[in-house]
Design an enzyme around this catalytic site. Sequence first.
Site, short mmCIF file in Angstrom:
data_model
loop_
_atom_site.label_atom_id
_atom_site.label_comp_id
_atom_site.label_asym_id
_atom_site.label_seq_id
_atom_site.Cartn_x
_atom_site.Cartn_y
_atom_site.Cartn_z
N GLY A 75 -6.41 -47.20 58.36
CA GLY A 75 -5.16 -47.63 57.75
C GLY A 75 -4.95 -49.12 57.79
O GLY A 75 -4.26 -49.68 56.93
N LYS A 135 -8.16 -50.47 54.96
CA LYS A 135 -8.58 -49.28 54.23
C LYS A 135 -9.87 -49.49 53.45
O LYS A 135 -10.75 -48.62 53.42
CB LYS A 135 -7.48 -48.85 53.26
CG LYS A 135 -6.20 -48.34 53.90
CD LYS A 135 -5.13 -48.09 52.84
CE LYS A 135 -3.81 -47.67 53.46
NZ LYS A 135 -3.84 -46.30 53.98
N THR A 145 -8.01 -44.67 55.23
CA THR A 145 -8.55 -43.46 54.65
C THR A 145 -8.91 -43.71 53.18
O THR A 145 -8.12 -44.26 52.42
CB THR A 145 -7.56 -42.30 54.78
OG1 THR A 145 -7.43 -41.98 56.18
CG2 THR A 145 -8.01 -41.07 54.04
N ASN A 179 5.40 -45.29 57.78
CA ASN A 179 4.67 -45.55 56.54
C ASN A 179 4.61 -44.30 55.69
O ASN A 179 4.54 -43.18 56.19
CB ASN A 179 3.25 -46.07 56.85
CG ASN A 179 2.21 -44.97 56.86
OD1 ASN A 179 1.71 -44.55 55.82
ND2 ASN A 179 1.89 -44.49 58.06
N PHE A 198 -2.40 -42.92 50.99
CA PHE A 198 -3.84 -43.13 50.78
C PHE A 198 -4.11 -44.09 49.62
O PHE A 198 -4.96 -43.84 48.76
CB PHE A 198 -4.56 -41.80 50.51
CG PHE A 198 -4.67 -40.87 51.68
CD1 PHE A 198 -4.36 -41.27 52.98
CD2 PHE A 198 -5.07 -39.56 51.49
CE1 PHE A 198 -4.47 -40.39 54.05
CE2 PHE A 198 -5.19 -38.66 52.55
CZ PHE A 198 -4.89 -39.08 53.84
N SER A 256 -12.85 -42.93 57.50
CA SER A 256 -11.87 -41.85 57.40
C SER A 256 -11.81 -41.35 55.97
O SER A 256 -11.60 -42.12 55.04
CB SER A 256 -10.50 -42.36 57.84
OG SER A 256 -9.51 -41.37 57.68
N SER A 279 -2.42 -36.43 57.48
CA SER A 279 -1.42 -37.39 57.01
C SER A 279 -0.24 -36.64 56.41
O SER A 279 -0.43 -35.67 55.66
CB SER A 279 -2.02 -38.31 55.95
OG SER A 279 -1.00 -39.06 55.30
N ASN A 314 1.67 -37.84 54.14
CA ASN A 314 2.06 -38.53 52.92
C ASN A 314 1.32 -38.10 51.67
O ASN A 314 1.50 -38.68 50.60
CB ASN A 314 1.88 -40.05 53.12
CG ASN A 314 2.74 -40.57 54.25
OD1 ASN A 314 3.90 -40.18 54.38
ND2 ASN A 314 2.17 -41.42 55.09
N THR A 315 0.45 -37.08 51.78
CA THR A 315 -0.19 -36.48 50.61
C THR A 315 0.24 -35.02 50.55
O THR A 315 -0.01 -34.26 51.49
CB THR A 315 -1.73 -36.57 50.71
OG1 THR A 315 -2.12 -37.95 50.68
CG2 THR A 315 -2.40 -35.84 49.55
N LYS A 317 -9.09 -35.39 62.47
CA LYS A 317 -7.86 -36.07 62.90
C LYS A 317 -6.69 -35.11 62.75
O LYS A 317 -6.46 -34.57 61.67
CB LYS A 317 -7.63 -37.32 62.07
CG LYS A 317 -6.48 -38.19 62.60
CD LYS A 317 -6.51 -39.57 61.95
CE LYS A 317 -5.49 -40.50 62.58
NZ LYS A 317 -5.59 -41.87 62.05
N ASN A 376 -2.42 -38.29 64.55
CA ASN A 376 -1.92 -39.00 63.38
C ASN A 376 -0.44 -39.35 63.60
O ASN A 376 0.09 -39.18 64.70
CB ASN A 376 -2.10 -38.12 62.13
CG ASN A 376 -2.36 -38.94 60.88
OD1 ASN A 376 -1.72 -39.96 60.64
ND2 ASN A 376 -3.29 -38.48 60.05
N THR A 377 0.23 -39.79 62.55
CA THR A 377 1.66 -40.09 62.66
C THR A 377 2.48 -38.81 62.68
O THR A 377 2.00 -37.73 62.33
CB THR A 377 2.11 -40.96 61.48
OG1 THR A 377 1.81 -40.27 60.25
CG2 THR A 377 1.40 -42.30 61.48
N GLY A 394 3.69 -45.55 66.78
CA GLY A 394 4.13 -46.51 67.78
C GLY A 394 4.72 -45.87 69.02
O GLY A 394 4.44 -44.71 69.35
#
Length: 349
Positions: free
Chosen positions: A81, A84, A104, A129, A133, A159, A195, A197-198, A226, A255-256, A279
């Site tokens: 990330g 990338k 990724t 975030n 991707f 990744s 992730s 976000n997808t 992951k 992951n997040t 974080g």
Amino acid sequence: MTAPTTTPGAAPGLFDRVVRPALFRIGGGDAETAHEWTLRRLAGISRRPALLAALRARYAVAAPRTVFGLDFPNPVGLAAGMDKDGRALPAWPALGFGFVEVGTVTAHAQPGNPRPRLFRLPDSGAVINRMGFNNAGAAALAARLAALDRPLGVPLGISLGKSKVTPIDQAVEDYLASYRALYAYGDYFAVNVSSPNTPGLRSLQDRSHLDALLTALAGEKPVLVKIAPDLTDAAIAELLEVCLDRGAAGVIATNTTLGRDGLAPADLPRAGEAGGLSGRPLTARARQVVSFVHAETGGRLPVIGVGGILDPADGTALLDAGASLVQLYTGFVYRGPGLVRGLARAARN
């Protein structure tokens, strides 16, 4: 309350006093603009051997270990990330990292989600975030890696993710296309199925989907999975069974998160932003997941621990919990290369 920015009892260093405040002002405070600015500067440094040597002399720390058949100069890696498309690859080992993970990356180039999509939460030592991707695609990354004029000197992880345009039932072929394009260049491959976000991606952590994916990908080079921190212990245990049965070389945890626990009051207005949180709020959960994976597999699956490492003690806690290696992303944003050096030194002791 502001998250601590230095080791307790230590005076603020140059990064804390000067560099980070300056970076955080770039683009009127837009995090992605600062990220792009920094990558451009690091890409420039990557073409200047004398500068790389000077950085290496300051930050590189030897704390060698061998994990899934690869030799690592130290156990502190750059998480996926941050770079990338591999634009600044020679700079990362010079900043002290013992390995680098790019991506990724997806089979098809894609712009990612609309901006703004990257947000700092400084009082919480966190980032949200929803990048989606964004990357130039596997073929472009392969061309850049082929053009490198010198060895990286540290293991390179790649990744892999699913292209947004690819339906879930064609995910295996999509991952395979990236894997084949990049096989010659990666020392290990990370299968990103976690992730947030997808759309639909996290369903690939289910037994049947992951079984098919690892059956296709696991082979001569190490393939790691992951995982999300939001999985239950039972779901993680089932995923680990598939990893062991299908020859995965290890697990990246984590992951997040979609959760928003642990945010400082000043950052609560950002809590409604969609995307994955990383974080300090992840510190405890990442350690729990690493410990669970290590115990559940009896140490048979090496773990790369990532999540909430903002000082050397956080990283050594993950190593003590069973991680063989650790990775930084948000911690590097807030603490800079001094954190890489400090953690590598702590791992050596």
